[in-house]
Design an enzyme around this catalytic site. Structure first.
Site, PDB file in Angstrom:
ATOM      1  N   GLU A  18      65.983  61.791  57.156  1.00 53.60           N
ATOM      2  CA  GLU A  18      65.912  62.467  58.453  1.00 53.60           C
ATOM      3  C   GLU A  18      65.985  63.994  58.256  1.00 53.60           C
ATOM      4  O   GLU A  18      65.273  64.746  58.928  1.00 53.60           O
ATOM      5  CB  GLU A  18      67.046  61.955  59.359  1.00 53.60           C
ATOM      6  CG  GLU A  18      67.163  62.618  60.714  1.00 53.60           C
ATOM      7  CD  GLU A  18      65.905  62.533  61.588  1.00 53.60           C
ATOM      8  OE1 GLU A  18      64.967  61.809  61.258  1.00 53.60           O
ATOM      9  OE2 GLU A  18      65.873  63.251  62.604  1.00 53.60           O
ATOM     10  N   LYS A  52      63.048  66.560  59.521  1.00 49.73           N
ATOM     11  CA  LYS A  52      63.298  67.718  60.398  1.00 49.73           C
ATOM     12  C   LYS A  52      62.733  68.976  59.759  1.00 49.73           C
ATOM     13  O   LYS A  52      62.081  69.777  60.421  1.00 49.73           O
ATOM     14  CB  LYS A  52      64.808  67.930  60.650  1.00 49.73           C
ATOM     15  CG  LYS A  52      65.513  66.951  61.527  1.00 49.73           C
ATOM     16  CD  LYS A  52      65.194  67.055  63.003  1.00 49.73           C
ATOM     17  CE  LYS A  52      64.050  66.176  63.369  1.00 49.73           C
ATOM     18  NZ  LYS A  52      64.294  64.827  63.745  1.00 49.73           N
ATOM     19  N   ASN A  97      45.180  61.432  79.583  1.00 53.55           N
ATOM     20  CA  ASN A  97      45.999  61.298  78.376  1.00 53.55           C
ATOM     21  C   ASN A  97      45.645  59.958  77.751  1.00 53.55           C
ATOM     22  O   ASN A  97      45.710  58.934  78.430  1.00 53.55           O
ATOM     23  CB  ASN A  97      47.489  61.339  78.769  1.00 53.55           C
ATOM     24  CG  ASN A  97      48.392  60.877  77.644  1.00 53.55           C
ATOM     25  OD1 ASN A  97      48.082  61.092  76.474  1.00 53.55           O
ATOM     26  ND2 ASN A  97      49.501  60.255  77.973  1.00 53.55           N
ATOM     27  N   GLY A  98      45.256  59.973  76.483  1.00 59.87           N
ATOM     28  CA  GLY A  98      44.892  58.720  75.823  1.00 59.87           C
ATOM     29  C   GLY A  98      43.653  58.924  74.980  1.00 59.87           C
ATOM     30  O   GLY A  98      43.239  60.061  74.720  1.00 59.87           O
ATOM     31  N   HIS A 139      63.051  57.973  38.542  1.00 56.18           N
ATOM     32  CA  HIS A 139      61.882  57.109  38.352  1.00 56.18           C
ATOM     33  C   HIS A 139      60.579  57.831  38.679  1.00 56.18           C
ATOM     34  O   HIS A 139      59.559  57.193  38.921  1.00 56.18           O
ATOM     35  CB  HIS A 139      62.029  55.836  39.188  1.00 56.18           C
ATOM     36  CG  HIS A 139      63.210  55.010  38.792  1.00 56.18           C
ATOM     37  ND1 HIS A 139      63.277  54.335  37.593  1.00 56.18           N
ATOM     38  CD2 HIS A 139      64.408  54.813  39.399  1.00 56.18           C
ATOM     39  CE1 HIS A 139      64.447  53.726  37.488  1.00 56.18           C
ATOM     40  NE2 HIS A 139      65.166  54.003  38.570  1.00 56.18           N
ATOM     41  N   TRP A 159      47.067  67.706  73.781  1.00 49.36           N
ATOM     42  CA  TRP A 159      47.293  67.507  72.343  1.00 49.36           C
ATOM     43  C   TRP A 159      45.955  66.978  71.845  1.00 49.36           C
ATOM     44  O   TRP A 159      45.570  65.848  72.129  1.00 49.36           O
ATOM     45  CB  TRP A 159      48.415  66.495  72.131  1.00 49.36           C
ATOM     46  CG  TRP A 159      48.796  66.291  70.693  1.00 49.36           C
ATOM     47  CD1 TRP A 159      49.642  67.056  69.954  1.00 49.36           C
ATOM     48  CD2 TRP A 159      48.356  65.219  69.838  1.00 49.36           C
ATOM     49  NE1 TRP A 159      49.750  66.527  68.681  1.00 49.36           N
ATOM     50  CE2 TRP A 159      48.980  65.418  68.578  1.00 49.36           C
ATOM     51  CE3 TRP A 159      47.503  64.141  69.985  1.00 49.36           C
ATOM     52  CZ2 TRP A 159      48.777  64.557  67.510  1.00 49.36           C
ATOM     53  CZ3 TRP A 159      47.299  63.280  68.912  1.00 49.36           C
ATOM     54  CH2 TRP A 159      47.939  63.506  67.687  1.00 49.36           C
ATOM     55  N   CYS A 211      49.373  64.817  75.230  1.00 49.93           N
ATOM     56  CA  CYS A 211      48.830  65.253  76.517  1.00 49.93           C
ATOM     57  C   CYS A 211      49.800  64.875  77.633  1.00 49.93           C
ATOM     58  O   CYS A 211      50.453  63.839  77.597  1.00 49.93           O
ATOM     59  CB  CYS A 211      47.476  64.648  76.849  1.00 49.93           C
ATOM     60  SG  CYS A 211      46.203  65.083  75.670  1.00 49.93           S
ATOM     61  N   LYS A 247      55.765  65.406  71.438  1.00 53.27           N
ATOM     62  CA  LYS A 247      57.008  64.652  71.577  1.00 53.27           C
ATOM     63  C   LYS A 247      56.754  63.144  71.674  1.00 53.27           C
ATOM     64  O   LYS A 247      57.474  62.347  71.101  1.00 53.27           O
ATOM     65  CB  LYS A 247      57.721  65.135  72.842  1.00 53.27           C
ATOM     66  CG  LYS A 247      59.035  64.439  73.135  1.00 53.27           C
ATOM     67  CD  LYS A 247      60.109  65.034  72.293  1.00 53.27           C
ATOM     68  CE  LYS A 247      61.443  64.347  72.446  1.00 53.27           C
ATOM     69  NZ  LYS A 247      62.265  64.572  71.246  1.00 53.27           N
ATOM     70  N   GLU A 307      58.826  69.028  59.863  1.00 51.69           N
ATOM     71  CA  GLU A 307      58.135  69.152  61.154  1.00 51.69           C
ATOM     72  C   GLU A 307      58.322  70.499  61.821  1.00 51.69           C
ATOM     73  O   GLU A 307      57.423  70.949  62.527  1.00 51.69           O
ATOM     74  CB  GLU A 307      58.469  67.997  62.103  1.00 51.69           C
ATOM     75  CG  GLU A 307      59.863  67.969  62.642  1.00 51.69           C
ATOM     76  CD  GLU A 307      60.068  66.838  63.668  1.00 51.69           C
ATOM     77  OE1 GLU A 307      61.184  66.322  63.733  1.00 51.69           O
ATOM     78  OE2 GLU A 307      59.124  66.491  64.383  1.00 51.69           O
ATOM     79  N   ARG A 351      54.634  67.564  75.303  1.00 45.81           N
ATOM     80  CA  ARG A 351      53.670  66.503  74.991  1.00 45.81           C
ATOM     81  C   ARG A 351      52.395  67.036  74.352  1.00 45.81           C
ATOM     82  O   ARG A 351      51.563  66.268  73.867  1.00 45.81           O
ATOM     83  CB  ARG A 351      53.292  65.748  76.268  1.00 45.81           C
ATOM     84  CG  ARG A 351      54.452  65.075  76.934  1.00 45.81           C
ATOM     85  CD  ARG A 351      54.003  64.409  78.203  1.00 45.81           C
ATOM     86  NE  ARG A 351      53.172  63.262  77.912  1.00 45.81           N
ATOM     87  CZ  ARG A 351      53.621  62.032  77.730  1.00 45.81           C
ATOM     88  NH1 ARG A 351      54.899  61.790  77.819  1.00 45.81           N
ATOM     89  NH2 ARG A 351      52.797  61.040  77.464  1.00 45.81           N
TER      90      ARG A 351
HETATM   91  O1  M6R Z   1      59.875  58.164  71.169  1.00 42.79           O
HETATM   92  P1  M6R Z   1      60.035  57.547  69.797  1.00 42.79           P
HETATM   93  O2  M6R Z   1      61.457  57.461  69.395  1.00 42.79           O
HETATM   94  O3  M6R Z   1      59.352  56.217  69.705  1.00 42.79           O
HETATM   95  O4  M6R Z   1      59.287  58.522  68.832  1.00 42.79           O
HETATM   96  C1  M6R Z   1      59.084  58.191  67.485  1.00 42.79           C
HETATM   97  C2  M6R Z   1      58.692  59.387  66.671  1.00 42.79           C
HETATM   98  O5  M6R Z   1      57.461  59.892  67.120  1.00 42.79           O
HETATM   99  C3  M6R Z   1      59.733  60.487  66.760  1.00 42.79           C
HETATM  100  O6  M6R Z   1      60.983  60.010  66.380  1.00 42.79           O
HETATM  101  C4  M6R Z   1      59.357  61.683  65.863  1.00 42.79           C
HETATM  102  O7  M6R Z   1      59.353  61.305  64.526  1.00 42.79           O
HETATM  103  C5  M6R Z   1      60.354  62.791  66.112  1.00 42.79           C
HETATM  104  N1  M6R Z   1      59.874  63.665  67.135  1.00 42.79           N
HETATM  105  C6  M6R Z   1      60.685  63.587  64.904  1.00 42.79           C
HETATM  106  O8  M6R Z   1      61.654  64.544  65.188  1.00 42.79           O
END
Ligand code: M6R
Length: 592
Positions: A464, A468, A100-101, A487, A74, A2, A587, A471, A28
């Site tokens: 990583e 990517k 937001n929260g 394993h 969100w 949010c 984000k 997501e 957000r």
């Molecule tokens: O703002 P942050 O680095 O603490 O965020 C952590 C994760 O939410 C963030 O890295 C998330 O996994 C990425 N958006 C993935 O691409």
């Protein structure tokens, strides 16, 4: 999680400004959008869906008044419907609130308010706030006091902005465990979830702390502590420009940010002197403990290999959301390093709080002045500029560089700094493979499952790459230590499962090649990432992404991730997904 905005303008309609600002917060949350403005009455336009779609139907900028509030959602409580969209109002539609929260005790409050005769229109936790404010205003309080009393009832986290028809020149904001900043323009005043949202209007920012409240009015900004005393706060000048938060000719922020990475890394490298100053203040630590989430967690895993390799300090990496469940043996000889680009991730902030001065804390952060920077004993800024795409890209490589610089400074092995200076060039070379990666994306875009494998420094890179892909393409992907396949997960490999093998030259190379043979023997198609001189990998892989540099795996993690980001980006676009706004994600994750 949010995004909220509030503003009071001078001789200017608020709705177009609110719309423009809230668009910058779409990263957000994009389940719904809403704007409320106030003149003689409160007018609201809101609906579920992305901002552009809702705007096309509702003309969100066509509302009267020079003050108001706005929200992107969100969803946490209740489906993404029009009724659940913010702003929410009281029974008489004279109070509007964006939030937001998460309000943990909203059910009890709601039940009590219903008993008192209040009528609710949504399934959200937020709606209790305007009704509480209504209750206290009906008892004779003004908006500010009623808001203070209302939040006194709330357990959980909130950043809110509230307006009332009865006080049409006032926006009241408050925060607890969710970010809220205040912007001071020229006779224009803002509150927002983050600074880039209002950069077109001002770069003079005040950061609110938990339990502080802000009152915007025609006369200016007043900030008060939880007892209602006026307090003076420092005004920071942000050096990000409004252009940094624009797409700049690219189709998506993600692609722009992938291409900005060589520059991002150069900027992080300039932080070396700041990092040296911090390291000089350090005492001798005998344990390092990283805490982070998501992509920042993967950067931390590289940190483990570096710190144990260069300084032989035992190093743990703990998911921030798990930090509270392990019996942490923290003492003054431990350095806890929190990695967070936003500096607002609730899990990471909670972990920092749990350290509670038992150990020294260092935050490696992108967003200047964010909550993590105020919680930690030391701060390193990574300086890649604002990252808007939900998928972390340039902030990841900048985090990595900051970790490399820190480990090198702490180890005293400054001769290694030279190796980092060439990385931006290697990154540019990696970006030149874009057309090849597009072809590979086309070939594998319909796969249902992917594996990414690597060993040592390349294991976090594989993780990583998998994150990517998951997501932004919604394809199931696993990032696995190459040696661990046999394993268990090897049972899943067949000719429908592409395997991306991250195999730079170095200590782990030979064994990774054996693992490549194993998956090939089960029918997998292999996409190899390795040196252009790696004839074995070239002959084994069905598709090969070659790197002309011969740098050792220890320094490969920064540029080897680029083809993986591009692969996910292009598969996402080919599948018709908007990579900047993947479903269910946001984000900045400000809920635990
Ligand atoms: O703002 P942050 O680095 O603490 O965020 C952590 C994760 O939410 C963030 O890295 C998330 O996994 C990425 N958006 C993935 O691409």
């Amino acid at each position: 999680m949010c995004g909220i905005i509030g503003c009071i303008l001078y001789n200017k309609k608020a709705a177009p400004v609110l719309l423009n600002c809230v668009k910058k917060l779409e990263y957000r949350g994009y389940d719904s959008v809403g704007i409320a403005t106030s003149s003689s009455i409160i007018k609201i336009k809101k609906d579920s869906g992305k901002i552009d779609d809702v705007h096309e139907n509702l003309n969100l900028d066509d509302l009267p008044g020079d003050m108001g509030i706005a929200h992107v959602r969100w969803a946490t409580h209740g489906l993404p419907t029009k009724e659940n969209s913010h702003p929410h109002t009281d029974c008489k539609n004279k109070i509007a609130v964006v939030h937001n929260g998460i309000i943990e005790n909203y059910k009890e409050i709601r039940d009590q308010l219903i008993k008192e005769g209040h009528q609710f229109k949504s399934e959200t936790d937020t709606e209790v706030i305007p009704h509480l404010i209504e209750k206290y205003m009906d008892m004779g309080n003004d908006l500010e006091s009623a808001t203070r009393l209302a939040i006194g009832n709330i357990e959980g986290s909130y950043a809110i902005a509230a307006i009332s028809r009865d006080e049409p020149n006032k926006v009241v904001g408050a925060r607890k465990e969710s970010p809220l900043i205040v912007g001071k323009g020229n006779r224009e005043y803002f509150i927002a979830s983050d600074a880039p949202a209002i950069l077109e209007h001002t770069n003079k920012i005040i950061y609110l702390e938990d339990h502080e409240m802000v009152i915007l009015s025609d006369e200016g900004i007043e900030i008060k502590d939880s007892d209602g005393n006026v307090i003076k706060k420092e005004i920071f000048t942000i050096d990000w420009t409004p252009d940094m938060a624009k797409k700049g000719g690219y189709d998506h922020f993600m692609l722009k940010e992938i291409h900005e990475q060589p520059e991002a890394v150069k900027n992080t490298l300039k932080e070396i002197n700041e990092i040296k100053k911090i390291v000089q203040k350090f005492k001798k630590f005998n344990r390092i403990c990283f805490v982070a989430c998501g992509t920042s967690y993967h950067a931390s895993l590289i940190g483990k290999y570096l710190f144990e390799g260069l300084i032989a300090i035992p190093t743990d990496v703990i998911l921030a959301s798990e930090f509270g469940y392990s019996a942490e043996a923290l003492d003054e000889n431990t350095l806890v390093i929190a990695i967070t680009q936003s500096g607002e991730t609730a899990d990471t902030l909670k972990a920092l709080k749990l350290v509670n001065h038992k150990a020294k804390t260092l935050a490696i952060v992108n967003v200047v002045g964010s909550t993590a920077t105020r919680e930690a004993d030391y701060v390193i800024y990574i300086r890649p500029g604002p990252e808007i795409g939900v998928a972390a890209t340039k902030t990841y490589v900048s985090q990595l560089v900051a970790i490399y610089l820190l480990a090198i400074c702490m180890s005293g092995k400054e001769e290694l700094l030279e190796k980092l200076q060439n990385i931006p060039d290697y990154m540019r070379n990696a970006l030149e493979k874009e057309d090849l990666i597009k072809e590979i994306a086309m070939k594998y875009k319909d796969a249902k499952d992917f594996f990414f494998i690597g060993r040592g420094f390349s294991y976090p890179t594989a993780m990583e790459g998998a994150l990517k892909l998951k997501e932004i393409t919604y394809i199931h992907a696993e990032g696995y230590a190459a040696g661990e396949l046999k394993h268990g997960p090897l049972a899943l490999i067949d000719d429908d499962v592409p395997v991306v093998a991250v195999a730079p030259p170095g200590k782990s190379h030979e064994k990774t090649l054996s693992n490549v043979e194993e998956v090939k023997a089960r029918g997998a198609h292999v996409i190899g990432l390795g040196s252009s001189e790696d004839e074995v990998l070239k002959s084994e892989a069905h598709d090969m992404i070659e790197f002309e540099d011969k740098i050792d795996e220890m320094f490969s993690s920064i540029h080897y991730v680029i083809p993986l980001q591009l692969l996910s980006y292009y598969i996402s676009v080919m599948k018709g997904i908007d990579p900047d706004h993947p479903k269910n994600l946001a984000k900045c994750v400000t809920v635990e």
